[in-house]
Design a protein around this motif. Sequence first.
Motif, PDB file in Angstrom:
ATOM      1  N   CYS A 116     -37.852  25.572   9.995  1.00 34.46           N
ATOM      2  CA  CYS A 116     -38.750  26.993  10.041  1.00 34.46           C
ATOM      3  C   CYS A 116     -37.551  27.750   9.179  1.00 34.46           C
ATOM      4  CB  CYS A 116     -39.529  27.965  10.824  1.00 34.46           C
ATOM      5  SG  CYS A 116     -40.493  29.184   9.551  1.00 34.46           S
ATOM      6  N   CYS A 157     -38.186  31.874  10.574  1.00 39.16           N
ATOM      7  CA  CYS A 157     -37.367  31.847  11.984  1.00 39.16           C
ATOM      8  C   CYS A 157     -36.254  31.791  12.088  1.00 39.16           C
ATOM      9  CB  CYS A 157     -38.835  30.777  12.542  1.00 39.16           C
ATOM     10  SG  CYS A 157     -39.995  30.816  13.163  1.00 39.16           S
ATOM     11  N   TRP A 211     -38.996  31.018  16.974  1.00 36.50           N
ATOM     12  CA  TRP A 211     -38.931  29.861  17.004  1.00 36.50           C
ATOM     13  C   TRP A 211     -40.288  29.505  16.580  1.00 36.50           C
ATOM     14  CZ3 TRP A 211     -43.591  29.320  20.693  1.00 36.50           C
ATOM     15  CH2 TRP A 211     -43.912  30.387  21.359  1.00 36.50           C
ATOM     16  N   TRP A 212     -40.506  28.079  17.235  1.00 37.89           N
ATOM     17  CA  TRP A 212     -42.452  27.650  16.778  1.00 37.89           C
ATOM     18  C   TRP A 212     -42.779  26.387  17.119  1.00 37.89           C
ATOM     19  CZ3 TRP A 212     -37.284  27.392  13.399  1.00 37.89           C
ATOM     20  CH2 TRP A 212     -36.896  25.896  13.569  1.00 37.89           C
ATOM     21  N   VAL A 213     -43.908  26.010  16.747  1.00 39.89           N
ATOM     22  CA  VAL A 213     -45.063  25.149  17.214  1.00 39.89           C
ATOM     23  C   VAL A 213     -44.655  24.015  16.266  1.00 39.89           C
ATOM     24  CG1 VAL A 213     -47.185  24.320  18.447  1.00 39.89           C
ATOM     25  CG2 VAL A 213     -46.594  27.062  18.624  1.00 39.89           C
ATOM     26  N   CYS A 238     -43.184  27.694   9.715  1.00 44.92           N
ATOM     27  CA  CYS A 238     -44.560  27.457  10.617  1.00 44.92           C
ATOM     28  C   CYS A 238     -46.079  27.616  10.375  1.00 44.92           C
ATOM     29  CB  CYS A 238     -43.643  28.022  11.959  1.00 44.92           C
ATOM     30  SG  CYS A 238     -43.111  29.702  11.995  1.00 44.92           S
ATOM     31  N   SER A 250     -47.593  29.042  15.592  1.00 45.39           N
ATOM     32  CA  SER A 250     -46.362  29.691  15.841  1.00 45.39           C
ATOM     33  C   SER A 250     -46.973  30.935  15.840  1.00 45.39           C
ATOM     34  CB  SER A 250     -45.695  29.213  14.758  1.00 45.39           C
ATOM     35  OG  SER A 250     -45.594  27.465  15.046  1.00 45.39           O
ATOM     36  N   SER A 255     -40.553  20.423  19.496  1.00 39.06           N
ATOM     37  CA  SER A 255     -41.226  21.196  19.986  1.00 39.06           C
ATOM     38  C   SER A 255     -42.335  21.370  20.826  1.00 39.06           C
ATOM     39  CB  SER A 255     -42.146  20.384  18.675  1.00 39.06           C
ATOM     40  OG  SER A 255     -43.586  20.837  18.627  1.00 39.06           O
ATOM     41  N   PRO A 256     -42.759  22.657  20.809  1.00 38.91           N
ATOM     42  CA  PRO A 256     -42.240  23.417  20.395  1.00 38.91           C
ATOM     43  C   PRO A 256     -40.481  23.053  19.802  1.00 38.91           C
ATOM     44  CG  PRO A 256     -42.937  24.576  21.582  1.00 38.91           C
ATOM     45  CD  PRO A 256     -43.421  23.022  22.337  1.00 38.91           C
ATOM     46  N   VAL A 271     -37.072  28.388  22.246  1.00 37.79           N
ATOM     47  CA  VAL A 271     -38.611  28.684  22.862  1.00 37.79           C
ATOM     48  C   VAL A 271     -38.337  29.364  23.749  1.00 37.79           C
ATOM     49  CG1 VAL A 271     -40.222  27.502  23.278  1.00 37.79           C
ATOM     50  CG2 VAL A 271     -38.773  26.511  21.656  1.00 37.79           C
ATOM     51  N   TRP A 280     -43.659  29.702  26.468  1.00 36.76           N
ATOM     52  CA  TRP A 280     -44.447  29.990  25.005  1.00 36.76           C
ATOM     53  C   TRP A 280     -45.823  29.962  25.339  1.00 36.76           C
ATOM     54  CZ3 TRP A 280     -46.833  26.371  22.837  1.00 36.76           C
ATOM     55  CH2 TRP A 280     -46.519  24.858  23.574  1.00 36.76           C
TER      56      TRP A 280
END
Length: 116
Positions: A18, A21, A27-29, A42, A46, A100-101, A107, A111
């Motif tokens: 992302c 991010c 952070w992202w899912v 994301c 997220s 992932s995440p 992360v 989370w």
Amino acid sequence: MTTPAGIDPGVPPSGTGCVECGEVGGWWVHLRRCAQCGHIGCCDSSPAKHATAHFTATGHPVVRSFEPGEAWFWDYETSELYESGPALAPPVSRPSDQPSPGPAGRVPANWADTLR
């Protein structure tokens, strides 16, 4: 066959994570790729929901999953899911060794609790 509006198959993705991010240490899912300009954002699961924010800011209507093994498209304007679509410029997903995440190291341990 013509390429649907909102999709440019020749545009490569903006990176492997992302964009926003990455700029702020977030952070992202899961990741989504804008099918028009290649922006990686994301998903709505997220914390920051940057893919939807990109659609809102630009009007680019179609995203493709940027997750390994997924090839579906989503059209924000019509709320339609497409199981497949035109081939896009590589790479078609984040690196398979990227968790992932993600990304690794950013992360929080709790989370899942932060998303409730």
